[in-house]
Design an enzyme around this catalytic site. Sequence first.
Site, PDB file in Angstrom:
ATOM      1  CE  LYS A  81      -3.791   2.165   2.625  1.00 31.81           C
ATOM      2  NZ  LYS A  81      -4.659   2.075   3.817  1.00 31.81           N
ATOM      3  CB  SER A 156      -7.863   4.029   2.839  1.00 36.62           C
ATOM      4  OG  SER A 156      -7.006   3.435   3.810  1.00 36.62           O
ATOM      5  CB  SER A 180      -8.367   1.211   5.902  1.00 33.72           C
ATOM      6  OG  SER A 180      -8.997   2.417   6.264  1.00 33.72           O
TER       7      SER A 180
END
Length: 500
Positions: A81, A156, A180
Site C-alpha cells: 500500500k 482505504s 481500511s
Amino acid sequence: MTPDPLFDVPVSVLRRALDEKKVSCVELASLFLDRIEALDPGLNAFITVDRERSLAEARAADARLARNEAGPLTGIPLAHKDVLCTEGMLTTCASKMLSNFVSPYDAHVVTLLKQAGAVCLGKTNMDEFGMGSSSETSYFGPVTNPWKPGHVSGGSSGGSAAAVAARLAPIATGTDTGGSVRQPAAFCGITGVKPTYGLISRYGMIALASSLDQGGVLGASAEDCALLLSAMTGFDPRDSTSLDRPVEDYAAGINAPAPDATRPLAGFTIGMPREFFSEGMSDGIRAALEDALAQYRALGATTRAVDLPNTRFAIPAFYVISMAEASSNLSRFDGVRYGHRAAEYADLVDMYCKSRSEGFGAEVQRRILTGTFVLSHGYYDAYYLQAQKLRRLIAEDFKRAFAECDLLVGPTAPVTAWAQGAMSDDPVQMYLADIYTTPVNLAGLPGLSHPCGFDAAGLPVGMQLIGNYFSEMRLLTAVHRFQQATDWHLRRPPISGAAA
C-alpha cells in the site's frame, strides 16, 4: 484436469514451485508484472510499478534459493500500500501533496519483508492519506472493483484489495484505521486481517490517526494472510507503541491437526452481537451471514447472542478522534521541507495556505478542518475528551463479551460495493459504511474479514470475525477451517482470467 495457472494458486503452492525449481523467482515476478501491465489499466490498483527494481529483487531471491537460504516468502511477489515508505521509490499516499516524494528509508514492515526475500511488485492506490471508504479520493483516480466495473473497491486499502482479487499480486500489505483492510477485503471478495494494535510497527507508515492506525495483510485466504502476517510482526524500538512479544508462526499453527477432524471448531464459542444483527444490514448480506454461521456450527462451533451496547457510539467517537489526530499528523505537510509547494506566493503564510490548499483534496481538507475544530479551545472537552471516554466504554463492552465467547461475528459492512460517485455528495453516509469495523480499532482488537457469499447483484459479501487481544491465531484458525470446507475464497472475478 488442467492445473491452475501459477497466478491463481495459494502462496504455499508458489513456495513449492520455487523450491522445486519448477519456476524461478524472476519468471514468477515477470508473470505478475505482465498481468499488471495488461489488466491494471482497467482497475487503477497501482500507482507505481518499477519492473527493473522488481526483477532485481527477484534475481536476489533466486540467488538466495541457490544458496539454500530461502524462507517462506523468499521470491514470493507482493504489493505494498502506498502509505508505507519504500527507500528510493515514490511514496505518495495517493496525494498531490506527496506526488513527488521519494522516501529515503524503508518502513519497518518493508524492511522485514525485504529480509524475508519477498519481491515488491509496486505500490498500490488508496484513498488520499487513508481518508475514505471507497478509494475514490485518490489524486491518481479511483480504484475499480474487479467484480463489477463502475463500482468501488472499498477503502482505504482498495488498491491492495483489488490487486489481490484480480490476481495481480498473490498477497499485499494494507493499513487499517477504521476498517481500511477489512472493508475493501469484503468488497473485493478476499481475506483481510487487522491485527492487535501494536503487533506491527508503525515506523515508516505515514500516519493518519496514530492511536488507531495498524498495519494489516490481504490475501486470497486465511492461510496466505497467515504467512504474510508472521513475517510482518516483531518488536521495533523506533515505534513507541510496538509490543515486545514473541513472533508466532501463524501458518504452522492454523495447519496443526484438530483433535476432531470432523468437527475442527469444537470448543469454539462465537458471539453474535445483537447490535450487529439489527436493522441496517441489507437482505443479501444477512442471508449470506446466516448461511456462513450454519457452516461454522456444522464445523463444531457454538453461537450465542451477546450485547455491545456502546458500539452505537462508535462512528461519532471514531471520527472525532481520527479527525483530531489527522489534523495534528498532517500539519507537517506545509510546503517547507518536502512535498508539494505552491508555485507562487506572497510570503511564508501565503505559501503555507496555498501549498496545503493545492496539495490536499476535498475530503482531507474536510477532516483537517473538523479535527482542528474539535481540538480547539472551548471544544476539546465537549468533543475530543467525550469521544475518548466513549472509546473506553466500547473497549469494556468487548471485554465483557470475551468473558463469554472466543470470537465475535458480524457483517464487515452493511452493504456491498456501491457505484462509484454514489456517495460522493454525502460523506456522512460513507462514514456509516464503517459502522461494524470502527469499534475494533477503538478497542485495539484484532479483526478479520473473509468472503462468505454474494448478493443478488453478484457482488461479494464479507463476514467479520473479531478476537480478543493477541488472538490472531484463533481468528486465522477458525477462518482457515471454514475455508477448507467452503469455496468462497476460491471465487475469482472475470477480469482475473481465473476460474470464477
